[in-house]
Design a protein around this motif. Structure first.
Motif, short mmCIF file in Angstrom:
data_model
loop_
_atom_site.label_atom_id
_atom_site.label_comp_id
_atom_site.label_asym_id
_atom_site.label_seq_id
_atom_site.Cartn_x
_atom_site.Cartn_y
_atom_site.Cartn_z
N VAL A 51 45.23 39.11 58.58
CA VAL A 51 44.42 40.32 58.35
C VAL A 51 44.45 40.70 56.87
N ASP A 52 43.33 41.19 56.40
CA ASP A 52 43.28 41.73 55.04
C ASP A 52 42.24 42.85 55.00
N MET A 53 41.90 43.30 53.79
CA MET A 53 40.92 44.39 53.68
C MET A 53 39.74 44.03 52.77
N GLU A 54 39.68 42.75 52.32
CA GLU A 54 38.62 42.39 51.37
C GLU A 54 37.79 41.17 51.75
N GLY A 55 38.34 40.29 52.57
CA GLY A 55 37.74 38.97 52.81
C GLY A 55 36.26 39.00 53.15
N SER A 56 35.88 39.83 54.12
CA SER A 56 34.47 39.83 54.56
C SER A 56 33.56 40.33 53.45
#
Lengths: 288, 332
Positions: free
Chosen positions: A150-155
């Protein structure tokens, strides 16, 4: 020149130090570092910030440069897989934007010394499996069943990058920083994790894209010929057709000089019909 | 014969399909990526066909509609009233410079539809309503070349044995006849080989079997009692093309039993104009694509004179060895 996007300075710092990149002075909002051969961009946290940073950076470059540019996002990610260790590096072959449900598929085209790949889910808020004082959004094991990293920037990175750069040039890699315990990583921990995987990644990042090859017709032959006939003021269609015919001859007879008309008469050609005749006669020689 | 696939995208609805599992078992080292719909991956913008062709991925999917398409104007219908094709697979493992798929599909990845039974059902429905069907099976792919991990050719031959009003054309460049050699020959099935001079195979039809291997396979197929069509199509105006195509006709005459050939089909290069534009945008190293073609009704082809010259060179060369009634023009 390759470019590399990070969310925060602690992720980027080891790379900036290694490349000795310096801040670029520009009128934009995002921090861009550069040396003679690379760019490093820091977006700030979140998919919106990342997408805007990609967009701002892309607008600084001509399309020709973007088409040849390797564009990567590296950073830390939480893992939902208890068996995967902190510090392990994964390439991402699928990104799911949790908020919109949209999926993206970065396609792995080249080999890497890091063989492991997985999917990444981008959330709008930090998430955790258990409640802590940090007030992360809490998800149960069941909610996270199909989630790997999980991350907060990839998409945001991929969606924006795919608007400006060829898909094959875009890669995302994440190094595991935690197992969703609900704690913020300390900057020095992030730096250390990133540093540990940096050397082999640096080599791969700076290695030229294998499919970007020089086209001698485009870079040398056509510009030289065009210089000679530019003053004919060809229409775009005539220019396009002439270029196509010249390429045809160049490809068909690679060991022969391209037939050229008598260029001395070029300054004397004035009327449209004279131009047309000149080009048609030349094309006849090329279409043998 | 084919490169292994590093990644396989699998539609969620066919993840448990027995055929999906069979295909996956052939590629144990491939990374599997679940997808919702094959178009999410296959139809993305900004893909580069040429780059993907260097490392094509496999996509396993379910075909939900359009199990039969009316035949293209670019293909000969061989005088059949109901000429259709289907798409069991999208894209090909070979890399021919003249291939229209490069301009038609946004991706070079290979999509395999695993729900063949739905294709059979729809084909049967069509036959029940219309009485007959000439179906080209290997249209947007080369099915026989995929047979070792996607044995659709075998299944369709078996299906055709139960449908006497169904005629199948299976066009290929593959030499993989042994994978269907055990089946009983069916007069309603035409196995069609695209044939080119060896120089074209070496320089333009990348990754395809040699001329000799294709001829040997055709001869085996004839001997086994199958109908064989030879497609010299497209004829390409490469340097010394007359010599190369005349030699090809000689070779075919010497090495094939003329009586065993159902038909020889001859046609020059032609393509949809938009496809050619797409291709030349990405593939700037192929002289055959930059030929000064004639444009008519959004179709590019050799000029009338050039086409006539092709016919006047290739057809008489073939007529030295084959009966004129065996020779057809696929795109006059």
């Amino acid at each position: 020149m390759p470019s590399l996007f990070f969310a925060v300075l602690s992720e980027a710092k080891p790379w900036i130090q290694k490349t000795n990149a310096k801040p670029v002075h520009h009128s934009g909002k995002f921090r861009i570092y550069k040396n003679d051969s690379i760019y490093i961009i820091i977006s700030g946290i979140g998919k919106m910030a990342m997408a805007l940073a990609v967009s701002e950076f892309a607008h600084l470059l001509p399309k020709e440069e973007r088409d040849k540019m390797k564009v990567w996002n590296l950073g830390i990610a939480g893992s939902n897989q208890p068996n995967w260790k902190v510090g392990e590096f994964f390439w991402i072959h699928k990104i799911t934007d949790f908020a919109t449900g949209k999926d993206f598929y970065p396609e792995r085209m080249t080999k890497s010394v890091f063989p492991m790949e997985t999917n990444l889910t981008t959330f709008d808020r930090p998430i955790a499996k258990t409640t802590t004082e940090n007030q992360f959004q809490v998800f149960s094991e069941t909610d996270l069943q199909s989630v790997s990293l999980v991350d907060m920037e990839g998409s945001g990175f991929f969606e924006a990058a795919s608007l400006y750069f060829p898909l094959e040039n875009i890669s995302i890699g994440k190094v595991i920083s935690d197992h969703l315990e609900g704690n913020f990583c300390k900057p020095e921990t992030v730096e250390s994790i990133v540093t540990n995987v940096m050397e082999p990644l640096f080599f791969e990042w700076t290695h030229p894209l294998p499919w970007v090859m020089e086209d001698p017709f485009e870079t040398k032959i056509w510009p030289d010929i065009w210089k000679e006939v530019k003053e004919l003021r060809l229409t775009e269609t005539m220019k396009h057709d002439l270029k196509k015919s010249l390429r045809y001859y160049f490809l068909r007879y690679p060991n022969t000089n391209i037939p050229m008309p008598n260029l001395e008469i070029v300054p004397k050609i004035k009327s449209k019909s004279e131009v047309k005749t000149f080009v048609e006669e030349w094309k006849k020689q090329l279409h043998v | 014969m084919f490169k292994s696939f590093s990644h396989i995208y699998i539609e969620e609805t066919v993840a448990d399909h027995f055929r999906t599992k069979e295909i996956l078992s052939k590629f144990p080292n491939a990374i599997q990526i679940p997808i919702r719909h094959y178009k999410d991956s296959f139809n993305r913008n900004s893909q580069n066909f040429r780059i993907q062709k260097q490392s094509p991925k496999l996509v396993l999917a379910e075909k939900k509609e359009h199990f039969l398409y009316p035949g293209s104007d670019f293909s000969p219908n061989f005088s059949h009233k109901h000429f259709y094709y289907n798409t069991l697979a999208l894209n090909c493992i070979y890399d021919c410079e003249y291939c229209y798929l490069q301009g038609m599909f946004p991706s070079a990845n290979l999509v395999l539809f695993v729900n063949w039974e739905d294709f059979f059902t729809e084909t049967k429905k069509f036959l029940d309503v219309n009485g007959s069907l000439y179906l080209a099976l290997s249209y947007d792919t080369d099915l026989l070349a995929l047979e070792s991990f996607f044995p659709a050719t075998k299944s369709w031959i078996q299906f055709a044995s139960t449908e006497p009003n169904l005629t199948l054309e299976i066009r290929t460049k593959s030499t993989n006849f042994q994978s269907i050699a055990h089946l009983t020959p069916n007069p309603n099935i035409i196995l069609a080989w695209t044939i080119s001079p060896q120089i074209v195979i070496d320089t333009i039809e990348h990754g395809t079997p040699s001329l000799q291997a294709r001829i040997k396979t055709m001869q085996k197929t004839i001997e086994a009692g199958w109908k064989v069509r030879v497609c010299i199509d497209p004829v390409l105006r490469i340097p010394d093309w007359k010599f190369h195509y005349q030699s090809l006709a000689e070779t075919l005459g010497k090495e094939l039993n003329p009586k065993g050939i159902t038909e020889l089909s001859v046609g020059g290069f032609r393509m949809n104009l938009d496809f050619l534009k797409q291709i030349t945008d990405k593939r700037k190293d192929s002289s055959i694509l930059f030929h000064p073609f004639e444009k008519k009704d959004k179709i590019v082809s050799y000029s009338k004179e050039e086409t006539e010259e092709i016919i006047n060179v290739v057809v008489p060369s073939l007529e030295k060895h084959f009966d004129p009634s065996q020779i057809n023009l696929s795109y006059p």
